[in-house]
Design a protein around this motif. Structure first.
Motif, PDB file in Angstrom:
ATOM      1  N   LYS A 104      -5.138   7.467 -13.113  1.00  9.34           N
ATOM      2  CA  LYS A 104      -5.696   7.168 -12.029  1.00  9.34           C
ATOM      3  C   LYS A 104      -4.415   6.561 -10.975  1.00  9.34           C
ATOM      4  CE  LYS A 104      -7.347   2.869  -9.630  1.00  9.34           C
ATOM      5  NZ  LYS A 104      -7.921   1.359  -9.937  1.00  9.34           N
ATOM      6  N   LEU A 105      -3.176   5.919 -11.468  1.00  8.78           N
ATOM      7  CA  LEU A 105      -2.236   5.449 -10.812  1.00  8.78           C
ATOM      8  C   LEU A 105      -1.263   6.800 -10.441  1.00  8.78           C
ATOM      9  CD1 LEU A 105      -1.100   2.397 -13.221  1.00  8.78           C
ATOM     10  CD2 LEU A 105      -1.978   2.357 -10.716  1.00  8.78           C
ATOM     11  N   SER A 160      -3.408   7.929  -7.326  1.00  7.69           N
ATOM     12  CA  SER A 160      -3.629   6.919  -6.133  1.00  7.69           C
ATOM     13  C   SER A 160      -2.329   6.471  -5.767  1.00  7.69           C
ATOM     14  CB  SER A 160      -4.633   5.910  -6.687  1.00  7.69           C
ATOM     15  OG  SER A 160      -4.197   5.016  -7.648  1.00  7.69           O
ATOM     16  N   LEU A 161      -1.564   5.995  -6.451  1.00 11.47           N
ATOM     17  CA  LEU A 161      -0.055   5.424  -6.256  1.00 11.47           C
ATOM     18  C   LEU A 161       0.854   6.576  -5.896  1.00 11.47           C
ATOM     19  CD1 LEU A 161       1.620   3.088  -5.507  1.00 11.47           C
ATOM     20  CD2 LEU A 161       2.116   2.911  -7.983  1.00 11.47           C
ATOM     21  N   ILE A 173       0.081  -4.692 -11.391  1.00 10.64           N
ATOM     22  CA  ILE A 173      -0.545  -3.428 -11.705  1.00 10.64           C
ATOM     23  C   ILE A 173      -1.526  -3.836 -12.973  1.00 10.64           C
ATOM     24  CG2 ILE A 173      -0.393  -1.047 -12.699  1.00 10.64           C
ATOM     25  CD1 ILE A 173       2.074  -0.828 -10.575  1.00 10.64           C
ATOM     26  N   GLU A 186      -5.256  -3.600 -12.977  1.00 11.82           N
ATOM     27  CA  GLU A 186      -6.107  -2.317 -13.774  1.00 11.82           C
ATOM     28  C   GLU A 186      -6.851  -2.708 -15.099  1.00 11.82           C
ATOM     29  OE1 GLU A 186      -6.187   0.442 -12.494  1.00 11.82           O
ATOM     30  OE2 GLU A 186      -5.194  -0.326 -10.672  1.00 11.82           O
ATOM     31  N   SER A 213      -3.233   5.833  -1.672  1.00  9.06           N
ATOM     32  CA  SER A 213      -4.557   5.192  -1.473  1.00  9.06           C
ATOM     33  C   SER A 213      -4.508   4.003  -2.380  1.00  9.06           C
ATOM     34  CB  SER A 213      -5.616   6.115  -1.761  1.00  9.06           C
ATOM     35  OG  SER A 213      -5.435   6.455  -3.236  1.00  9.06           O
ATOM     36  N   TYR A 214      -3.185   3.481  -2.901  1.00  9.50           N
ATOM     37  CA  TYR A 214      -3.354   2.428  -3.842  1.00  9.50           C
ATOM     38  C   TYR A 214      -2.876   1.347  -3.257  1.00  9.50           C
ATOM     39  CZ  TYR A 214      -2.659  -0.256  -8.227  1.00  9.50           C
ATOM     40  OH  TYR A 214      -2.931  -1.005  -9.282  1.00  9.50           O
ATOM     41  N   LYS A 270       0.840  -1.282   0.088  1.00  5.09           N
ATOM     42  CA  LYS A 270       0.010  -0.024  -0.061  1.00  5.09           C
ATOM     43  C   LYS A 270       0.944   1.333  -0.045  1.00  5.09           C
ATOM     44  CE  LYS A 270      -3.630   2.306   2.402  1.00  5.09           C
ATOM     45  NZ  LYS A 270      -3.260   3.520   2.584  1.00  5.09           N
TER      46      LYS A 270
END
Length: 392
Positions: A271-272, A275-276, A242, A246, A202-203, A199
């Motif tokens: 998104k990545l 979030s990542l 990933i 995804e 938030s990913y 983690k």
């Protein structure tokens, strides 16, 4: 009988003689294969236990006669975390008793550690013990090799390499990750390899949440068809996880023959980046079916100027291009985007008019080293450029 306090690894002072104690225990279930983790890439047969599997244990012998009531035989699993040094006296969530028991090893934090399975009647520390190794979650990938390769990428992020897999999107993201926060990048990969759970921001990647991810964790690179043999495990593991996570439609296994299932759409890369990587200002300005540059020379110059301004503003820039960009090829009207790269710098050529000077990351190559695509003709750039995702 003497009382026993189960709170620390202290010797027990006995005030009497117990009728009997557990002398030895044995494992009835076969152990499972896994890496020797000694940089040899050797796979050792039946060398450890694995996450989520149930194993059967039995008391093999006692110091005296067998106890009449087998419920007095208690079981525990102890270990010292190799990373933190913390000792866990008993990880079993329920009280387990009896002469023969089944134990399921579903604690992810125990992976990559030496465990002690214990059976005892009243002397926790000195009765029956059996030492076992619990394999890393990605049990066929050598931990020592992975550690070394992660360390190299902390110093030189450009070493991250998709090799012959179609995982340019995750490679671009992991390259940006290593540049942005090398310690977090390192911990993310080490956690994923060891626990199957990682983690950052938030990913989350949780191997246990998806059957396809479980299959990826059980991949044996020595036996899997079309496995990219020269791809470092520290690149393969996050890239493949990933990519599969995804892609909500197709399964991805991480071999060199998969193409469509490896596609990283711009919205997924966006998104990545959020979030990542933790970027908050992320904008997708890509086309999937039509080139970004216009038909006129001036449009190419405008695109270059735009990218120059974006880099000067401090953005990380992910370019979506056709492979013709790297081959000095002018692509046709129906060309499609094929590859993600990371832009480090771009400018109008100071020596040759009609050319673009560009520095990029792709395929594990140092952006500071000159390649044949560091100087690109305007027409080549125009016909192979499909836009960008910028993040800051």
């Amino acid at each position: 009988m003497a009382g026993v306090v189960f709170d620390s690894k202290t010797s027990i002072s006995r005030k009497g003689i117990e009728p009997t104690q557990v002398k030895s225990i044995k494992l009835l279930t076969d152990l499972d294969d896994g890496s020797a983790n000694n940089k040899s890439t050797t796979i050792l047969e039946k060398s450890g236990i694995i996450f989520g599997k149930t194993y059967r244990f039995k008391v093999e012998s006692y110091t005296n006669e067998n106890p009449k009531d087998q419920s007095v035989i208690k079981w525990a699993v102890s270990y010292t975390d190799s990373e933190t040094g913390q000792y866990y006296q008993n990880t079993l969530e329920e009280i387990v008793t009896g002469d023969t028991v089944n134990i399921t090893f579903s604690n992810k934090y125990m992976c990559g550690n030496n465990l002690e399975v214990k059976a005892y009647i009243n002397d926790f520390e000195n009765e029956g013990k059996l030492s076992l190794f619990k394999h890393y979650r990605f049990r066929f990938f050598d931990r020592q090799i992975l550690n070394e390769d992660v360390g190299k990428r902390k110093s030189d992020a450009w070493l991250i390499n998709q090799d012959d897999t179609n995982t340019c999107g995750p490679s671009a993201i992991m390259y940006a990750f290593a540049k942005k926060d090398k310690e977090a990048y390192s911990q993310f990969i080490l956690d994923l390899h060891r626990k199957g759970y990682a983690k950052h921001n938030s990913y989350i990647i949780d191997i246990n949440s998806d059957g396809d991810l479980k299959d990826i964790a059980d991949t044996n690179p020595t036996t899997k068809d079309n496995f990219p043999k020269s791809m470092a495990s520290c690149d393969w593991i996050p890239n493949i996880c990933i990519t599969d996570q995804e892609n909500s439609i197709y399964d991805y296994e991480g071999n060199t023959k998969e193409t469509f299932s490896a596609i990283m759409l711009p919205l997924r890369l966006e998104k990545l980046a959020k979030s990542l990587l933790g970027y908050t200002d992320v904008i997708d300005n890509t086309n999937l079916y039509f080139r970004k540059s216009g038909w006129l020379w001036g449009s190419t110059l405008e695109n270059i100027a735009e990218l120059m301004n974006i880099k000067e503003a401090g953005y990380e820039v992910f370019l979506l291009v056709n492979m013709g960009l790297f081959n000095d090829a002018i692509s046709g009207d129906f060309a499609l985007p094929q590859h993600w790269i990371v832009l480090e710098s771009i400018s109008h050529s100071q020596t040759d008019s009609g050319y673009v000077d560009i520095s990029i990351y792709t395929w594990g190559r140092n952006p500071k080293t000159k390649y044949n695509y560091n100087k690109i003709r305007h027409e080549v750039f125009r016909t192979n450029y499909f836009g960008y995702v910028k993040a800051k």
